[in-house]
Design a protein around this motif. Structure first.
Motif, PDB file in Angstrom:
ATOM      1  N   UNK A 104       0.819  -1.214   0.000  1.00  0.00           N
ATOM      2  CA  UNK A 104       0.000   0.000   0.000  1.00  0.00           C
ATOM      3  C   UNK A 104       0.852   1.263   0.000  1.00  0.00           C
ATOM      4  N   UNK A 105       2.174   1.091   0.045  1.00  0.00           N
ATOM      5  CA  UNK A 105       3.066   2.236  -0.055  1.00  0.00           C
ATOM      6  C   UNK A 105       3.688   2.682   1.253  1.00  0.00           C
ATOM      7  N   UNK A 106       3.452   1.962   2.337  1.00  0.00           N
ATOM      8  CA  UNK A 106       4.064   2.311   3.614  1.00  0.00           C
ATOM      9  C   UNK A 106       5.548   1.964   3.535  1.00  0.00           C
ATOM     10  N   UNK A 107       6.389   2.915   3.841  1.00  0.00           N
ATOM     11  CA  UNK A 107       7.843   2.723   3.781  1.00  0.00           C
ATOM     12  C   UNK A 107       8.338   2.038   5.047  1.00  0.00           C
ATOM     13  N   UNK A 108       9.477   1.397   4.969  1.00  0.00           N
ATOM     14  CA  UNK A 108      10.035   0.643   6.078  1.00  0.00           C
ATOM     15  C   UNK A 108      10.335   1.458   7.315  1.00  0.00           C
ATOM     16  N   UNK A 109      10.631   2.749   7.138  1.00  0.00           N
ATOM     17  CA  UNK A 109      10.960   3.575   8.297  1.00  0.00           C
ATOM     18  C   UNK A 109       9.746   4.300   8.884  1.00  0.00           C
ATOM     19  N   UNK A 110       8.554   4.033   8.334  1.00  0.00           N
ATOM     20  CA  UNK A 110       7.337   4.650   8.868  1.00  0.00           C
ATOM     21  C   UNK A 110       6.855   3.872  10.086  1.00  0.00           C
ATOM     22  N   UNK A 111       6.304   4.597  11.037  1.00  0.00           N
ATOM     23  CA  UNK A 111       5.845   3.979  12.275  1.00  0.00           C
ATOM     24  C   UNK A 111       4.461   3.362  12.103  1.00  0.00           C
ATOM     25  N   UNK A 112       4.354   2.135  12.541  1.00  0.00           N
ATOM     26  CA  UNK A 112       3.084   1.413  12.588  1.00  0.00           C
ATOM     27  C   UNK A 112       2.896   1.041  14.051  1.00  0.00           C
ATOM     28  N   UNK A 113       1.889   1.603  14.654  1.00  0.00           N
ATOM     29  CA  UNK A 113       1.626   1.347  16.070  1.00  0.00           C
ATOM     30  C   UNK A 113       2.856   1.644  16.924  1.00  0.00           C
ATOM     31  N   UNK A 114       3.579   2.707  16.554  1.00  0.00           N
ATOM     32  CA  UNK A 114       4.727   3.156  17.329  1.00  0.00           C
ATOM     33  C   UNK A 114       6.033   2.448  17.031  1.00  0.00           C
ATOM     34  N   UNK A 115       6.026   1.532  16.063  1.00  0.00           N
ATOM     35  CA  UNK A 115       7.229   0.764  15.718  1.00  0.00           C
ATOM     36  C   UNK A 115       7.430   0.855  14.213  1.00  0.00           C
ATOM     37  N   UNK A 116       8.687   1.009  13.778  1.00  0.00           N
ATOM     38  CA  UNK A 116       8.967   1.059  12.344  1.00  0.00           C
ATOM     39  C   UNK A 116       8.548  -0.246  11.677  1.00  0.00           C
ATOM     40  N   UNK A 117       8.005  -0.136  10.472  1.00  0.00           N
ATOM     41  CA  UNK A 117       7.536  -1.303   9.730  1.00  0.00           C
ATOM     42  C   UNK A 117       8.639  -2.337   9.550  1.00  0.00           C
ATOM     43  N   UNK A 118       9.843  -1.898   9.212  1.00  0.00           N
ATOM     44  CA  UNK A 118      10.958  -2.829   9.033  1.00  0.00           C
ATOM     45  C   UNK A 118      11.272  -3.594  10.324  1.00  0.00           C
ATOM     46  N   UNK A 119      11.132  -2.931  11.468  1.00  0.00           N
ATOM     47  CA  UNK A 119      11.390  -3.595  12.736  1.00  0.00           C
ATOM     48  C   UNK A 119      10.319  -4.653  13.016  1.00  0.00           C
ATOM     49  N   UNK A 120       9.061  -4.355  12.663  1.00  0.00           N
ATOM     50  CA  UNK A 120       8.009  -5.367  12.807  1.00  0.00           C
ATOM     51  C   UNK A 120       8.371  -6.611  11.995  1.00  0.00           C
ATOM     52  N   UNK A 121       8.778  -6.405  10.749  1.00  0.00           N
ATOM     53  CA  UNK A 121       9.138  -7.531   9.886  1.00  0.00           C
ATOM     54  C   UNK A 121      10.304  -8.320  10.469  1.00  0.00           C
ATOM     55  N   UNK A 122      11.319  -7.610  10.969  1.00  0.00           N
ATOM     56  CA  UNK A 122      12.479  -8.268  11.568  1.00  0.00           C
ATOM     57  C   UNK A 122      12.077  -9.098  12.783  1.00  0.00           C
ATOM     58  N   UNK A 123      11.204  -8.538  13.615  1.00  0.00           N
ATOM     59  CA  UNK A 123      10.775  -9.255  14.821  1.00  0.00           C
ATOM     60  C   UNK A 123      10.059 -10.559  14.467  1.00  0.00           C
ATOM     61  N   UNK A 124       9.144 -10.490  13.517  1.00  0.00           N
ATOM     62  CA  UNK A 124       8.396 -11.686  13.119  1.00  0.00           C
ATOM     63  C   UNK A 124       9.341 -12.696  12.480  1.00  0.00           C
ATOM     64  N   UNK A 125      10.199 -12.227  11.590  1.00  0.00           N
ATOM     65  CA  UNK A 125      11.136 -13.123  10.908  1.00  0.00           C
ATOM     66  C   UNK A 125      12.051 -13.814  11.918  1.00  0.00           C
ATOM     67  N   UNK A 126      12.486 -13.067  12.923  1.00  0.00           N
ATOM     68  CA  UNK A 126      13.362 -13.625  13.957  1.00  0.00           C
ATOM     69  C   UNK A 126      12.660 -14.770  14.691  1.00  0.00           C
ATOM     70  N   UNK A 127      11.393 -14.585  15.047  1.00  0.00           N
ATOM     71  CA  UNK A 127      10.653 -15.660  15.719  1.00  0.00           C
ATOM     72  C   UNK A 127      10.491 -16.876  14.800  1.00  0.00           C
TER      73      UNK A 127
END
Length: 128
Positions: A49-72
């Motif tokens: 939808x065009x959200x960039x990796x450094x944009x905050x989603x629920x207070x956390x950067x999108x790229x960090x969300x992806x990293x957290x899930x991938x890590x688990x």
């Protein structure tokens, strides 16, 4: 078993559920796989939808969300085993590529536009 606090944020809640499942020991790997897959799909849809990796989603950067899930997912052992032979096979194919073997130019391109473009008689369908 520690109960995670639910928030008003759906991504956060999905992640907290996944994290709690991981920490308490994954009893049902299929459920873990489905939850993590759904969360990755949700994050992917945000990216599409065009959200960039450094944009905050629920207070956390999108790229960090992806990293957290991938890590688990990695720690749960859901990724296929890395196979050195397949990687080496791919590299061998690339090394055998002769496309750029000589130093000559690939294409000779003229710096001028064809005349028929200027007089609007150019057919962009190329006759198809």
């Amino acid at each position: 078993m520690k109960v995670m606090v639910k928030t008003k944020f759906p991504i956060t809640n999905q992640f907290l559920d996944l994290k709690q499942m991981f920490k308490s020991g994954i009893d049902n790997i299929e459920v873990f796989e489905n939850l993590s897959g759904k969360l990755l799909v949700d994050l992917t849809e945000l990216t599409e939808e065009g959200v960039k990796g450094d944009e905050l989603i629920e207070g956390v950067k999108l790229d960090l969300w992806k990293d957290r899930v991938w890590h688990l997912i990695e720690r749960a052992g859901l990724l296929p085993e890395y196979k050195e032979e397949e990687t080496q096979e791919f590299i061998t194919v690339l090394e055998g590529d002769v496309w750029y073997e000589d130093d000559s130019k690939e294409f000779d391109v003229e710096d001028i536009e064809p005349e028929n473009i200027k007089d609007n008689s150019f057919d962009p369908s190329f006759g198809f």
